[in-house]
Design a protein around this motif. Structure first.
Motif, PDB file in Angstrom:
ATOM      1  N   SER A 148     -12.499  -1.138   5.398  1.00 56.56           N
ATOM      2  CA  SER A 148     -12.910  -0.715   6.862  1.00 56.56           C
ATOM      3  C   SER A 148     -12.738   0.550   7.305  1.00 56.56           C
ATOM      4  CB  SER A 148     -12.091  -1.826   7.468  1.00 56.56           C
ATOM      5  OG  SER A 148     -10.436  -1.555   7.599  1.00 56.56           O
ATOM      6  N   LEU A 149     -11.643   1.302   6.841  1.00 55.84           N
ATOM      7  CA  LEU A 149     -11.573   2.619   7.228  1.00 55.84           C
ATOM      8  C   LEU A 149     -12.680   3.502   6.714  1.00 55.84           C
ATOM      9  CD1 LEU A 149      -7.733   3.261   6.492  1.00 55.84           C
ATOM     10  CD2 LEU A 149      -8.731   3.223   8.679  1.00 55.84           C
ATOM     11  N   ILE A 151      -6.192  -7.458   0.967  1.00 57.44           N
ATOM     12  CA  ILE A 151      -6.062  -7.058   2.507  1.00 57.44           C
ATOM     13  C   ILE A 151      -6.181  -5.617   2.474  1.00 57.44           C
ATOM     14  CG2 ILE A 151      -4.371  -6.630   4.342  1.00 57.44           C
ATOM     15  CD1 ILE A 151      -5.685  -9.289   4.526  1.00 57.44           C
ATOM     16  N   SER A 152      -5.373  -4.666   1.329  1.00 54.07           N
ATOM     17  CA  SER A 152      -5.283  -3.595   1.123  1.00 54.07           C
ATOM     18  C   SER A 152      -6.672  -2.894   0.994  1.00 54.07           C
ATOM     19  CB  SER A 152      -4.680  -2.977   0.146  1.00 54.07           C
ATOM     20  OG  SER A 152      -3.106  -3.440   0.563  1.00 54.07           O
ATOM     21  N   LEU A 194      -9.740  -4.319   1.862  1.00 52.43           N
ATOM     22  CA  LEU A 194     -10.477  -4.744   3.113  1.00 52.43           C
ATOM     23  C   LEU A 194     -10.057  -3.449   3.978  1.00 52.43           C
ATOM     24  CD1 LEU A 194     -10.420  -8.527   3.293  1.00 52.43           C
ATOM     25  CD2 LEU A 194     -12.165  -7.289   2.886  1.00 52.43           C
ATOM     26  N   PHE A 195      -8.670  -3.263   3.973  1.00 46.12           N
ATOM     27  CA  PHE A 195      -8.232  -2.139   4.983  1.00 46.12           C
ATOM     28  C   PHE A 195      -8.864  -0.846   4.680  1.00 46.12           C
ATOM     29  CE2 PHE A 195      -5.467   1.051   6.134  1.00 46.12           C
ATOM     30  CZ  PHE A 195      -5.208   0.777   7.730  1.00 46.12           C
ATOM     31  N   ILE A 196      -8.939  -0.544   3.357  1.00 47.53           N
ATOM     32  CA  ILE A 196      -9.548   0.641   2.799  1.00 47.53           C
ATOM     33  C   ILE A 196     -11.064   0.892   3.127  1.00 47.53           C
ATOM     34  CG2 ILE A 196      -9.915   2.184   1.135  1.00 47.53           C
ATOM     35  CD1 ILE A 196      -7.276   1.337  -0.130  1.00 47.53           C
TER      36      ILE A 196
END
Length: 240
Positions: free
Chosen positions: A30-31, A23-24, A26-28
């Motif tokens: 996406s950012l 998740i981390s 993917l979050f990074i």
């Protein structure tokens, strides 16, 4: 039994850690993608606005170059100092980036001229030269006349345009009709700080010019031409 619970706990913990890491990531990611997209979008918008500003800023220049300046040809070479002064007044008021205009009241002859250009039997020379503009002293308006050549020497602006004219006439195919683009290109000289424009003669006149270049005609013809040199001040172009 206790070992099974402990093993299950470890598996769940490992899955949880893996899930959090995933998740981390993917979050990074996406950012990062969102940042790049926003950056690209802002850059595109900036370029678009810059183009719009440029187009709006040079709109007046394009209007002068494409519409107002060609109006000189409407006079068919019969501008004089008075009508040229009125034309220049209109131009400098509407287009403030034009700082000064030099007007060459010109003749195309079948006899040699002292001041000007002679090619074969075709000659191009100014009868008189005037300058107009807000900064021009009233005593300095008239620069040259064929009867008093001491005050001014026919210079590069006139010679460059005269050369283009004689070259065009020499290469003219009298059986073909020149395009408007060809005429405009051959009767103007564009530089960064000035534009020289010569009124475009009629097709019949161009044929006679070519004939004049080759031989003496009887009677000796004289044709009127108007050449104007527009001095430009880029600092006066308003950025919109």
């Amino acid at each position: 039994m206790a070992l099974d619970k402990k093993s299950g706990y470890r598996k769940n913990f490992s899955l949880g850690v893996t899930f959090i890491v995933l998740i981390s990531i993917l979050f990074i990611l996406s950012l990062f993608l969102a940042f790049n997209f926003s950056k690209k979008s802002i850059e595109n918008e900036f370029v678009s606005e810059k183009v719009n500003v440029l187009e709006q800023s040079i709109k007046a220049y394009n209007d002068f170059f494409q519409n107002k300046m060609p109006e000189i040809s409407y006079y068919n070479g019969f501008l004089d100092s008075a009508t040229a002064a009125k034309f220049v007044d209109t131009v400098t008021i509407k287009y403030p980036f034009i700082s000064k205009v030099t007007f060459y009241d010109t003749e195309v002859k079948n006899i040699a001229v002292k001041d000007g250009m002679n090619v074969g039997n075709l000659s191009i020379g100014p009868k008189s030269i005037f300058q107009f503009g807000k900064t021009v002293d009233p005593d300095s308006i008239k620069l040259f006349s064929e009867y008093d050549t001491r005050s001014f020497k026919v210079g590069d602006d006139f010679n460059a345009m005269a050369y283009k004219l004689v070259t065009f006439v020499d290469q003219l195919d009298t059986a073909a009709v020149p395009t408007q683009e060809e005429l405009f290109t051959n009767f103007s000289v564009v530089k960064s700080n000035k534009i020289t424009y010569l009124n475009i003669p009629r097709r019949e006149d161009l044929k006679i010019y070519k004939d004049m270049m080759r031989r003496k005609l009887d009677p000796l013809p004289v044709y009127q031409q108007d050449m104007l040199v527009f001095q430009l001040d880029p600092n006066k172009i308003k950025v919109i």
